[in-house]
Design an enzyme around this catalytic site. Structure first.
Site, PDB file in Angstrom:
ATOM      1  N   LYS A 199       0.844  -1.241   0.817  1.00 39.30           N
ATOM      2  CA  LYS A 199      -0.250   0.314   0.052  1.00 39.30           C
ATOM      3  C   LYS A 199       0.789   1.432   0.255  1.00 39.30           C
ATOM      4  CE  LYS A 199      -0.930   0.428   4.647  1.00 39.30           C
ATOM      5  NZ  LYS A 199      -1.301   0.173   6.201  1.00 39.30           N
ATOM      6  N   HIS A 209      10.427 -11.909  -8.077  1.00 36.08           N
ATOM      7  CA  HIS A 209      10.871 -11.654  -7.327  1.00 36.08           C
ATOM      8  C   HIS A 209      11.259  -9.708  -6.417  1.00 36.08           C
ATOM      9  CE1 HIS A 209      11.003 -15.679  -8.935  1.00 36.08           C
ATOM     10  NE2 HIS A 209      10.708 -16.003  -8.293  1.00 36.08           N
ATOM     11  N   ASN A 221      11.856  -0.182   4.639  1.00 32.44           N
ATOM     12  CA  ASN A 221      10.483   1.335   4.686  1.00 32.44           C
ATOM     13  C   ASN A 221      11.410   1.735   6.115  1.00 32.44           C
ATOM     14  OD1 ASN A 221       9.363  -0.512   5.931  1.00 32.44           O
ATOM     15  ND2 ASN A 221       7.251   0.293   4.256  1.00 32.44           N
ATOM     16  N   SER A 280      19.739  -6.728 -10.770  1.00 32.42           N
ATOM     17  CA  SER A 280      18.741  -7.501  -9.820  1.00 32.42           C
ATOM     18  C   SER A 280      20.177  -8.131  -8.429  1.00 32.42           C
ATOM     19  CB  SER A 280      19.030  -8.823 -10.636  1.00 32.42           C
ATOM     20  OG  SER A 280      18.650  -9.144 -12.008  1.00 32.42           O
ATOM     21  N   ALA A 298      23.977  -4.492 -10.196  1.00 35.23           N
ATOM     22  CA  ALA A 298      23.311  -6.017  -9.583  1.00 35.23           C
ATOM     23  C   ALA A 298      24.402  -6.132  -7.638  1.00 35.23           C
ATOM     24  CB  ALA A 298      23.839  -6.563  -9.981  1.00 35.23           C
TER      25      ALA A 298
END
Length: 168
Positions: free
Chosen positions: A47, A60, A83, A117, A135
């Protein structure tokens, strides 16, 4: 209009722009996906995330609450956004934490940036316009526009390579 397939978990509160491709085995809730964006399998977008138009989110990848991704951004396979700088399961009283017990820290990925990645993007950073994250990099600080960064922690390898090669 986009319709979710039987192998997708897309909440009714997700806004999906025109001509998007959303693979099977995704989990999207409370987020906004811009037009013509592609989201690969096994991706979770939480969200209050905004993904701009014409982005590519590879398989993924985990994009947590507090992340804003502008237009034309590439996110490689298995990229993780963070976060919370000090995550805990419980409060000091031993009770399970709720949303009221922590603060979401934000991340901004500017237009045309690319994230390789396996990169980990810590919170409270901005990845500049047209920047390239290598990466496996662990980004702990802001990445300047057009810069190439790699390593753990990520360090600037070239401060303007992306600007020179892309004509920006």
């Amino acid at each position: 209009m986009f319709q979710a397939g039987p192998l997708q978990k897309i909440s009714a509160n997700v806004v999906i722009g025109d001509n998007c491709y959303i693979a099977d085995f995704v989990n999207l809730y409370g987020c906004k996906i811009g037009a013509e964006t592609k989201v690969g399998p096994f991706v979770e977008i939480q969200k209050n995330v905004s993904v701009g138009p014409r982005c590519k989110i590879s398989s993924h990848t985990f994009i947590c609450e507090g992340v804003t991704i502008e237009e034309h951004v590439f996110i490689g396979h298995g990229v993780i956004f963070v976060n919370d700088r000090f995550p805990r399961a419980t409060t000091e009283d031993g009770e399970l934490q709720t949303e009221a017990d922590w603060t979401v820290h934000t991340t901004l990925v500017r237009k045309g940036a690319s994230i390789g990645s396996g990169a980990i993007i810590m919170c409270d950073v901005t990845i500049g316009e047209g920047a390239m994250v290598g990466a496996g990099a662990v980004v702990t600080k802001d990445v300047p526009a057009g810069a190439v960064v790699a390593g753990s922690p990520a360090r600037i390898l070239d401060s303007g390579a992306c600007n020179r090669s892309s004509g920006r």
